[in-house]
Enzyme design. Structure first.
Site, PDB file in Angstrom:
ATOM      1  N   ASN A   7       0.850  -1.185   0.000  1.00 23.72           N
ATOM      2  CA  ASN A   7       0.000   0.000   0.000  1.00 23.72           C
ATOM      3  C   ASN A   7       0.890   1.241   0.000  1.00 23.72           C
ATOM      4  OD1 ASN A   7      -1.885   1.997   0.389  1.00 23.72           O
ATOM      5  ND2 ASN A   7      -2.461   1.351   2.464  1.00 23.72           N
TER       6      ASN A   7
ATOM      7  N   LYS B 115      -0.012   4.243  -0.259  1.00 23.39           N
ATOM      8  CA  LYS B 115      -0.707   5.368   0.374  1.00 23.39           C
ATOM      9  C   LYS B 115      -0.590   6.628  -0.493  1.00 23.39           C
ATOM     10  CE  LYS B 115      -0.284   3.139   4.836  1.00 23.39           C
ATOM     11  NZ  LYS B 115      -0.165   3.280   6.293  1.00 23.39           N
TER      12      LYS B 115
ATOM     13  N   HIS C 249      -9.614   0.630   4.980  1.00 24.69           N
ATOM     14  CA  HIS C 249      -8.348   0.886   5.676  1.00 24.69           C
ATOM     15  C   HIS C 249      -8.589   1.791   6.871  1.00 24.69           C
ATOM     16  CE1 HIS C 249      -4.247   2.192   6.502  1.00 24.69           C
ATOM     17  NE2 HIS C 249      -3.857   1.131   5.827  1.00 24.69           N
TER      18      HIS C 249
ATOM     19  N   GLU D  88      -7.081   4.211   8.087  1.00 27.70           N
ATOM     20  CA  GLU D  88      -6.919   5.650   7.862  1.00 27.70           C
ATOM     21  C   GLU D  88      -8.214   6.254   7.313  1.00 27.70           C
ATOM     22  OE1 GLU D  88      -2.183   4.981   7.217  1.00 27.70           O
ATOM     23  OE2 GLU D  88      -3.436   5.328   5.448  1.00 27.70           O
TER      24      GLU D  88
ATOM     25  N   GLU E  65      -5.101  -5.193  10.557  1.00 28.03           N
ATOM     26  CA  GLU E  65      -4.127  -4.130  10.769  1.00 28.03           C
ATOM     27  C   GLU E  65      -4.421  -3.417  12.083  1.00 28.03           C
ATOM     28  OE1 GLU E  65      -2.255  -2.605   6.859  1.00 28.03           O
ATOM     29  OE2 GLU E  65      -4.211  -1.672   7.051  1.00 28.03           O
TER      30      GLU E  65
ATOM     31  N   GLY F 257       2.450   2.464  10.892  1.00 26.47           N
ATOM     32  CA  GLY F 257       3.313   3.627  10.750  1.00 26.47           C
ATOM     33  C   GLY F 257       3.934   4.112  12.035  1.00 26.47           C
TER      34      GLY F 257
ATOM     35  N   SER G 203       3.482  -1.955  10.309  1.00 24.88           N
ATOM     36  CA  SER G 203       4.941  -1.836  10.464  1.00 24.88           C
ATOM     37  C   SER G 203       5.688  -3.125  10.122  1.00 24.88           C
ATOM     38  CB  SER G 203       5.303  -1.346  11.877  1.00 24.88           C
ATOM     39  OG  SER G 203       4.740  -0.060  12.116  1.00 24.88           O
TER      40      SER G 203
END
Length: 254
Positions: free
Chosen positions: A10, A12, A96, A98, A166, A172, A212
């Site tokens: 991904n 992003k 996702h 985010e 996730e 991150g 990560s």
């Protein structure tokens, strides 16, 4: 039937045309296990999809990072599933964390998106995961089960779905769920699928880990029985993505 290892990258909201060309060049020159051992899918931003699709090696595939919940129309700024199909993009990432947190996408909205994308012939990487507060409160399994339930309620055919666990606190941040933590949640997700969909769906659906993942920790994570691959963020922009793809060999030799 063994579940084929799956590695998604991904990208992003990153990259310029030149950077994307370099990443694709690195991928095209990488020595990785054959496509019968590992399925590799990379997900660039929308604007670079045609560039990546036209230049990427044929044994790797391309995913969009999102698509709209229904047919296109007066939805400024959105991209429809039909457009992705028109561009011959086979995969899309949906739900996702985010997008769940920054854009307030609810479990139900994500479920609707997954169902619509599948109805148009796309394959879906559907994401679930808990926040740090939810983990510390002991509600991890409850949270990911609710997220999965909203998808399962709208999906009858799981053949084109990959479930990505996730943990939000590991995305991150440099913090990684330990292999034991990842295995525990993957095991619970598979158990939920077995009890709420069917034993066949539970046995064949790939559940991949994201948060990560890097070249240093991927082999130990890949060795866990219910970890069927990875959804990689930052490391997918770096040469070490090659090492993560190669971690599929751990399953082959298991």
């Amino acid at each position: 039937m063994a579940r084929k290892f799956f590695v998604g990258g991904n990208w992003k909201c990153n990259g310029t045309s030149e950077e994307v060309k370099k990443i694709v060049s690195t991928l095209n020159n990488s020595q990785v296990p054959s496509s019968d051992v590992v399925e590799v899918v990379v997900s660039p931003p929308f604007v670079f999809l045609p560039l990546v699709k036209s230049t990427l090696r044929p044994d790797f595939h391309v995913a969009a990072q999102n698509c709209w919940v229904k047919k296109g129309g007066a939805f400024t700024g959105e991209v429809s599933a039909e457009m992705l199909v028109n561009l011959d993009i086979p995969w899309v990432i949906l739900g996702h964390s985010e997008r769940r947190s920054l854009l307030n996408e609810s479990n139900e909205f994500v479920g609707d998106k997954v169902a619509y994308a599948l109805s148009q012939g796309l394959k879906v990487i559907a994401c679930v995961g808990e926040t740090l507060e939810q983990r510390e409160a002991g509600s991890t399994v409850e949270v990911v089960a609710a997220q999965t339930k909203a998808i399962a309620a709208r999906v009858s055919n799981w053949a084109d779905v990959v479930l990505a666990y996730e943990p939000v606190w590991a995305i991150g941040t440099g913090k990684v769920a330990t292999p034991a933590q990842a295995q525990e949640v993957h095991y619970e997700l598979r158990k939920w699928l077995q009890e709420n969909t069917s034993p066949e769906v539970a046995a064949t659906t790939r559940i991949i880990y994201g948060g990560s993942v890097n070249g240093a920790n991927c082999k130990e994570l890949a060795a866990k029985p219910d970890v069927d691959g990875f959804l990689v963020g930052g490391a997918s922009l770096k040469p070490e993505f090659n090492d993560i793809i190669k971690s599929a060999e751990v399953k082959k030799s298991a």
